[in-house]
Design an enzyme around this catalytic site. Structure first.
Site, PDB file in Angstrom:
ATOM      1  N   TRP A  21       7.449 -24.731 -14.385  1.00 30.06           N
ATOM      2  CA  TRP A  21       7.131 -25.182 -15.744  1.00 30.06           C
ATOM      3  C   TRP A  21       8.210 -24.814 -16.748  1.00 30.06           C
ATOM      4  O   TRP A  21       8.327 -25.435 -17.786  1.00 30.06           O
ATOM      5  CB  TRP A  21       5.761 -24.696 -16.186  1.00 30.06           C
ATOM      6  CG  TRP A  21       5.660 -23.239 -16.524  1.00 30.06           C
ATOM      7  CD1 TRP A  21       5.499 -22.216 -15.647  1.00 30.06           C
ATOM      8  CD2 TRP A  21       5.712 -22.652 -17.815  1.00 30.06           C
ATOM      9  NE1 TRP A  21       5.445 -21.026 -16.321  1.00 30.06           N
ATOM     10  CE2 TRP A  21       5.568 -21.267 -17.657  1.00 30.06           C
ATOM     11  CE3 TRP A  21       5.860 -23.160 -19.107  1.00 30.06           C
ATOM     12  CZ2 TRP A  21       5.575 -20.386 -18.719  1.00 30.06           C
ATOM     13  CZ3 TRP A  21       5.865 -22.274 -20.164  1.00 30.06           C
ATOM     14  CH2 TRP A  21       5.715 -20.903 -19.964  1.00 30.06           C
ATOM     15  N   TYR A  57       6.829 -31.398 -17.467  1.00 31.48           N
ATOM     16  CA  TYR A  57       7.527 -30.123 -17.663  1.00 31.48           C
ATOM     17  C   TYR A  57       8.969 -30.382 -18.094  1.00 31.48           C
ATOM     18  O   TYR A  57       9.721 -31.087 -17.420  1.00 31.48           O
ATOM     19  CB  TYR A  57       7.539 -29.283 -16.393  1.00 31.48           C
ATOM     20  CG  TYR A  57       6.203 -28.748 -15.931  1.00 31.48           C
ATOM     21  CD1 TYR A  57       5.046 -28.862 -16.684  1.00 31.48           C
ATOM     22  CD2 TYR A  57       6.098 -28.109 -14.711  1.00 31.48           C
ATOM     23  CE1 TYR A  57       3.839 -28.358 -16.243  1.00 31.48           C
ATOM     24  CE2 TYR A  57       4.897 -27.601 -14.253  1.00 31.48           C
ATOM     25  CZ  TYR A  57       3.763 -27.726 -15.028  1.00 31.48           C
ATOM     26  OH  TYR A  57       2.571 -27.235 -14.581  1.00 31.48           O
TER      27      TYR A  57
END
Length: 123
Positions: A21, A57
């Site tokens: 992430w 992300y």
């Protein structure tokens, strides 16, 4: 590393999963793509075979970084998980959600960024 079954499926995954992430966010803790790629390769060398990402992300950059980090690895030796739902661009109402249209378009774009022809777990 001992693998574990993913739920009741026939997919076996590493008990430690590397998430991405923050991959692709150059400003985060001073880590750049080169360092992220090195971390991905080190994780694989240590027995981590399962990698989690999402198209949203770092505005799609995390999938690209993961794809570069896993380049050259035997695809059958790892599991790639990615996600769909949120928009990844300035598109209209069909550029988000769980419609068939958005799922198919997002999956195809994720496959290109990841540099693979299949996703093991699409969330």
């Amino acid at each position: 590393m001992e693998l574990r079954r993913l739920g009741s499926s026939d997919i076996w995954i590493s008990p430690i999963i590397m998430g991405t992430w923050q991959a692709g966010k150059k400003m985060w803790a001073g880590i750049d793509d080169t360092q992220t790629t090195a971390a991905i390769r080190t994780a694989f060398d240590l027995g981590i075979t399962t990698f989690d990402t999402a198209d949203v992300y770092a505005n799609t950059a995390a999938e690209s970084v993961l794809g570069r980090g896993l380049a050259g690895q035997r695809r059958e030796s790892l599991e790639i998980c990615t996600k769909v739902f949120w928009p990844t661009g300035p598109g209209g109402p069909n550029d988000r959600g769980l419609s068939r249209k958005h799922i198919m378009e997002s999956a195809n774009a994720s496959l290109k960024r990841l540099g693979t022809d299949y996703i093991d777990l699409y969330q």
